[in-house]
Enzyme design. Structure first.
Site, PDB file in Angstrom:
ATOM      1  CE  LYS A 112      48.451  42.786  43.138  1.00 45.52           C
ATOM      2  NZ  LYS A 112      48.427  44.216  43.412  1.00 45.52           N
ATOM      3  CE  LYS A 192      37.868  45.328  38.674  1.00 46.79           C
ATOM      4  NZ  LYS A 192      38.139  45.462  40.085  1.00 46.79           N
ATOM      5  CE  LYS A 195      44.960  53.305  31.622  1.00 45.15           C
ATOM      6  NZ  LYS A 195      45.285  54.509  32.307  1.00 45.15           N
TER       7      LYS A 195
END
Ligand code: SF4
Length: 331
Positions: A112, A192, A195
């Site tokens: 990240k 994976k 959303k």
């Protein structure tokens, strides 16, 4: 009695990926581990930029769909992390015994932070808060997916360090309780189910909405014509059959696929039937909760009180071990 703890991000209503990968297992475990503690980890959802109104809606959606999916407040403790501020107090305490290098090596932080210009310190400290979430309840076992084992290792390490530093056997080293369903791939078959990638099926979607998503979903890429035999083990639709259908149906799917008895559309229709059967009671409970939202609020209030009772006791004992607080100061 053994205690389990697990947390889930407030990402709104559940999709079949987080249902199969975690919550279905939670529902089964609450009967085996009465008082199982399940937490919507909203303090973890604020490390990046976000809209408070959206976060509120997502927290609500998650709490409601956990109850609809079968989390039973009579068996388990369900609560919002931010209703129990002791999570952040223990997290601060753990920052004082966690080596910076251990945090900088965490895969999620490296992934990240490499895409950010300005890295919030909270992103680095995120696993410390996760350790605090687990150890605050002195949980023995943690239901986790394979991709979360690294975070659990840090919690185990933190328990060892705390116990060694203060010469106590206070925090148990929590063991992983591996979730039986392996991670669920998205409908694109590439990543994976998530959303943010738009490759999910919501737990509360209608039959027609589910079918509109299943129809174009990725299958075995080598199966170009209906007459080509397929390879069920490489097909994501087959994995979903395993999650939603019984063994006899799954073995029939494998047979029909590998002999080209069915086309992929036939196969997907059978999957739809299995999904509808499992999801119908969940949708019904969700509609009941929509009609009586106070039930969700009451469950969270009761869960928050129960969780806070345990958390406050742990914090009082931790403060005592560490020589903090004013209780007993003069004596
Ligand atoms: Fe996948 Fe079913 Fe098509 Fe086989 S028949 S490739 S399992 S969708």
């Amino acid at each position: 009695m053994a205690r389990i703890f697990s947390g889930i991000q407030p990402s709104g209503e559940l999709h079949i990926g987080n249902y199969l990968g975690a919550v279905k297992n939670w529902v089964q475990l609450q009967a085996t581990y009465p008082g199982a503690i399940y937490c919507v980890v909203d303090y973890h959802a604020i490390t990046g930029s976000y809209d408070p109104a959206v976060l509120r809606a997502r927290r609500w959606g998650m709490a409601k769909s956990l109850l609809a999916a079968g989390i039973d407040p009579a068996q388990a403790v369900l609560f919002m992390q931010s209703d129990v501020p002791e999570h952040t107090e223990l997290s601060w305490i753990f920052t004082t015994i966690t080596p910076l290098g251990d945090l900088e090596r965490q895969t999620q932080f490296k992934d990240k932070s490499s895409k950010m210009e300005s890295i919030p310190a909270g992103l680095l400290m995120y696993p410390v808060l996760q350790s605090a979430d687990i150890l605050l309840y002195r949980a023995d076992s943690i239901p986790v997916g394979e991709d979360q084992i690294q975070h659990l290792e840090l919690a185990r390490d933190t328990a060892r360090k705390f116990n060694a530093k203060f010469g106590v056997e206070y925090f148990p080293e929590p063991k992983p309780l591996l979730t039986p369903t392996r991670r669920i791939m998205g409908l694109d078959g590439n990543a994976k189910m998530s959303k943010s990638l738009g490759n999910t099926i919501g737990l509360l979607e209608t039959d027609e909405e589910i079918w509109q998503k299943l129809r174009p979903a990725m299958t075995d890429p080598q199966r170009v014509r209906k007459s080509d035999p397929g390879r069920p083990e490489v097909c994501n639709i087959y994995q979903l059959h395993k999650a939603f259908n019984d063994e006899a149906t799954v073995s029939n799917v494998a047979q029909q696929c590998s002999t080209a008895g069915w086309g992929c559309m036939d196969c997907k229709k059978v999957l739809l039937e299995g999904m509808v059967q499992e999801l119908t009671p969940i949708r019904r409970r969700s509609a009941e909760l929509d009609a009586e939202p106070q039930r969700v609020l009451d469950a969270l209030a009761d869960g928050g009180r129960a969780a806070r009772g345990i958390a406050q006791q742990t914090i009082a004992e931790v403060r005592d071990i560490m020589g903090l607080g004013s209780t007993g100061l003069a004596g």
